[in-house]
Design a protein around this motif. Structure first.
Motif: not given
Length: 355
Positions: A91-100, A123-127, A132-141
């Motif tokens: 793994x070279x890059x890890x993007x995590x998304x959560x809202x809860x 790494x980056x965190x999308x909070x 809808x955040x999964x596709x926002x994060x997929x775009x960045x990833x």
């Protein structure tokens, strides 16, 4: 390259949840029992000696979020990597998304430490972006992957919806409480170098043979910015999620323009799309999207199946549907697919892929 999912330990039927929380209001019960959801994975609050559910303060909910999101997230990532035949060290890059829930440092830092992922990993965190955040994060990833050919990028959606409930007997919270479940999903991406042998939309990529991401399209419905939101509830002393009853109709009315814009960029029409993976937002939302896009019930079978078996899993729902599509083994080289998520903003996110 691959996908992996994970849920919490215990699932409940809607009737079981009504019994656990001693919900007797006929209107609230009707919302639960007419949701098109059969079971959801949840971590219910502790109960006293008489079986009554004990209240959880916001601090306890944040601790629950951290515990559940890290556990589910780690298992989803491991499954994803196993399915791709790669190791944590890859793994070279890890993007995590959560809202809860909210963490500083975020899920990515905790997962890198707890799982033994190399500390050099970007790494980056999308909070807080919601369903809808999964596709926002997929775009960045995917953008990171394209900027770093040959390197492995992993995106994780980890939603501990059990940590985002308010139980107060109102219809406002009843809608939310009837809908969401716990789940995590991870997906691994890799970009080929610029001199790869293929390049046109009709070309078939070499191994690993997964679908290629061809593009994204977004639409922010500014008039409905408050239709899905977190509010602070002074009386309860915790955050409370709000869903406007008009959300299905707002989303449905705007679905066509963003999907058609996505497809126009590739010179495609809706009839060219073989696979539709739509966020399992709820029965009315799915129906509104299906009707407005003129899709068949078969087109959204995985969307409705995930809703039935898991409820709304927020940002990771579309990846649970994607996993089911792969398990069907019906995709063929050259097939196009559309991924679609909807959430706070109000926002519709889409992506176009090709096998």
């Amino acid at each position: 390259m691959s996908v992996g999912t994970a849920v919490t330990d215990q699932s409940y039927s809607q009737q079981e949840l009504l019994d656990i929380f001693d919900i007797t209001d006929p209107k609230v019960r009707s919302v639960f029992l007419n949701s098109a959801i059969e079971r959801r994975f949840l971590t219910v609050p502790p109960r006293d000696a008489d079986g009554a559910v004990l209240p959880e303060v916001q601090g306890e909910l944040l601790a629950k979020h951290k515990r559940l999101a890290l556990d589910m997230g780690a298992r989803a990532i491991r499954t994803c990597l196993e399915n791709a035949g790669i190791d944590l060290a890859d793994i070279d890059y890890l993007c995590c998304t959560t809202t809860t829930g909210f963490l500083t440092p975020g899920l990515s830092a905790h997962l890198i430490r707890d799982m033994g992922i190399l500390p050099r990993t970007s790494r980056v965190d999308v909070v807080g972006m919601g369903c809808n955040a999964g596709l926002n994060a997929l775009n960045a990833t995917s953008s990171w992957a394209m900027a770093n050919p040959g390197k492995v990028a992993v995106m994780l959606c980890a939603e501990a919806c059990s940590a985002a409930y308010v139980i107060d007997g109102t219809m406002r919270t009843a809608v939310v409480n009837s809908l969401f479940g716990d789940g995590a999903a991870a997906i691994a991406l890799i970009a080929d170098p610029p001199d790869a042998a293929y390049g046109g939309p009709s070309d078939v990529p070499p191994e690993p043979g997964g679908p290629r991401i061809l593009g994204f399209a977004s639409h922010l419905i500014t008039d409905a910015i408050g239709a899905m939101r977190y509010d602070w509830d002074d009386e309860q002393g915790k955050f409370s999620f709000y869903l406007d009853p008009e959300v299905p109709y707002v989303v449905g009315a705007n679905a066509e323009q963003v999907v058609d814009r996505l497809l126009a960029g590739a010179g495609l029409r809706r009839s060219d799309i073989a696979h539709w993976l739509v966020h399992s937002g709820g029965k009315k939302v799915i129906d509104a999207v299906r009707v407005n896009l003129r899709l068949t019930r078969h087109d959204v079978r995985h969307t409705t199946g995930v809703l039935r078996d898991y409820g709304n899993l927020s940002s990771g729902s579309f990846l649970f549907s994607y996993e089911r599509l792969l398990q069907e083994r019906v995709t063929k080289a050259g097939d196009y697919g559309v991924l679609m998520t909807m959430g706070p903003g109000s926002t519709i996110e889409t992506a176009l892929v090709q096998w």
